[in-house]
Scaffold this active site. Structure first.
Site, PDB file in Angstrom:
ATOM      1  N   CYS A  33      -4.460   7.926  -3.971  1.00 46.43           N
ATOM      2  CA  CYS A  33      -4.305   6.507  -4.326  1.00 46.43           C
ATOM      3  C   CYS A  33      -4.173   5.686  -3.063  1.00 46.43           C
ATOM      4  O   CYS A  33      -5.162   5.474  -2.372  1.00 46.43           O
ATOM      5  CB  CYS A  33      -3.162   6.278  -5.304  1.00 46.43           C
ATOM      6  SG  CYS A  33      -1.573   6.972  -4.815  1.00 46.43           S
ATOM      7  N   SER A  34      -2.989   5.220  -2.730  1.00 43.33           N
ATOM      8  CA  SER A  34      -2.870   4.340  -1.581  1.00 43.33           C
ATOM      9  C   SER A  34      -1.456   4.375  -1.017  1.00 43.33           C
ATOM     10  O   SER A  34      -0.934   3.365  -0.579  1.00 43.33           O
ATOM     11  CB  SER A  34      -3.219   2.908  -1.983  1.00 43.33           C
ATOM     12  OG  SER A  34      -2.437   2.556  -3.107  1.00 43.33           O
ATOM     13  N   CYS A  35      -0.816   5.541  -1.036  1.00 45.39           N
ATOM     14  CA  CYS A  35       0.534   5.656  -0.472  1.00 45.39           C
ATOM     15  C   CYS A  35       0.468   5.282   0.997  1.00 45.39           C
ATOM     16  O   CYS A  35      -0.463   5.658   1.699  1.00 45.39           O
ATOM     17  CB  CYS A  35       1.059   7.081  -0.597  1.00 45.39           C
ATOM     18  SG  CYS A  35       1.178   7.643  -2.296  1.00 45.39           S
TER      19      CYS A  35
END
Lengths: 96, 206
Positions: free
Chosen positions: B113-115
């Site tokens: 995702c976009s951690c």
């Protein structure tokens, strides 16, 4: 496959293209900060929606819009936790 | 404008309307107040910025003991510094630093995702969330790095760190040469967000 062109051009550019994206970001963080869900649970919902997009055929899935996935995850968490269906008095019970 | 081109704009408007509706319904239900989102955003935008990361990097460059502690227990080492209160909250407990060294280059990504290490770098740039970047950086990091201007010697090992809910990586870039006489302020100018993600070198012009 080429990198998105912003990979080399948007150093230091604003992180949000639109105000609604900024609000969606703040809303998701706020609900987690106030104990309505654990941040990991929001992440799991986000990973699921992004994963569905990535597995779908290119002809069917539409353009990549990161914040559409963010909003879908937010909507799912709000629905799962019943935040819009419970009475206000019962909400504090969700706090950890 | 044809229907095909109108579609993304409709989609924007519908997403915008959905977010506005969710926020006002949550306010109506008493789950949040009209000020909640503004307060959270103000905190993020004023306190959780790359300035924190720059301070950490410069300290690591100038204090070998700090660097060692930072690599061993990142949140504890960060707590030694005079950074904004609350830094350790908001995912700060999951921060993990890795250091570049001669022959080793680190790159952070989030393949699912976009951690991102918000407390030290702020919010991620757009391309960090791009599916092409996420997939390619994992598969062919050397090529991706060369495309963004980081040409590493063939024998330099590239380590790719995939962030997750429990580990949010950031990179301590190598200190540029001939900076022995630099003040801390001058050193801070060499540290960019990109260099702390491993997609640029410290001191490189962007």
């Amino acid at each position: 496959m080429r990198l998105h062109e912003s990979c080399t051009t948007d150093h230091g550019a604003p992180r949000f293209d639109h105000e609604w994206q900024r609000r969606a970001f703040g809303l998701a963080i706020a609900l987690s900060e106030f104990g309505h869900y654990r941040w990991e649970d929001f992440q799991r919902a986000l990973i699921e929606t992004i994963g569905r997009w990535e597995r779908a055929p290119e002809s069917e899935r539409g353009d990549w819009k990161y914040y559409d996935h963010w909003v879908a995850a937010l909507q799912k968490m709000i629905d799962d936790r019943g935040l819009l269906t419970t009475t206000p008095a019962s909400v504090p019970n969700h706090h950890q | 404008m044809s229907g095909q081109f109108a579609y993304p704009q409709d989609r924007e408007q519908s997403s915008a309307a959905k977010v506005a509706a969710l926020e006002s319904l949550l306010i109506e239900k008493g789950v949040i107040t009209p000020e909640t989102v503004n307060k959270v955003l103000a905190y993020f935008e004023s306190e959780m910025t790359p300035l924190n990361g720059k301070k950490i990097v410069v300290r690591a460059w100038t204090d070998a003991g700090f660097l060692a502690r930072l690599l061993a227990d990142t949140p504890a080492a960060i707590a030694e510094l005079d950074l904004p209160k609350g830094m350790v909250g908001a995912e700060g407990e999951h921060l993990r630093a890795v250091a570049n060294a001669p022959g080793v280059h680190n790159l952070i990504i989030c393949s699912l995702c976009s951690c991102f290490p918000w407390p030290v770098l702020g919010l991620p740039p757009y391309w960090y969330k791009d599916p092409v970047f996420r997939a390619r950086a994992a598969r062919e990091p050397r090529k991706v790095l060369a495309e963004v201007g980081v040409h590493l010697p063939e024998d330099t090992e590239i380590k790719v760190w995939d962030s997750s809910g429990t580990a949010r990586w950031f990179v301590i870039p190598e200190r540029p040469t001939a900076t022995e006489d630099f003040t801390e302020a001058q050193l801070m100018e060499l540290v960019t967000t990109e260099s702390m993600m491993g997609v640029a070198l410290a001191g490189a012009r962007s």
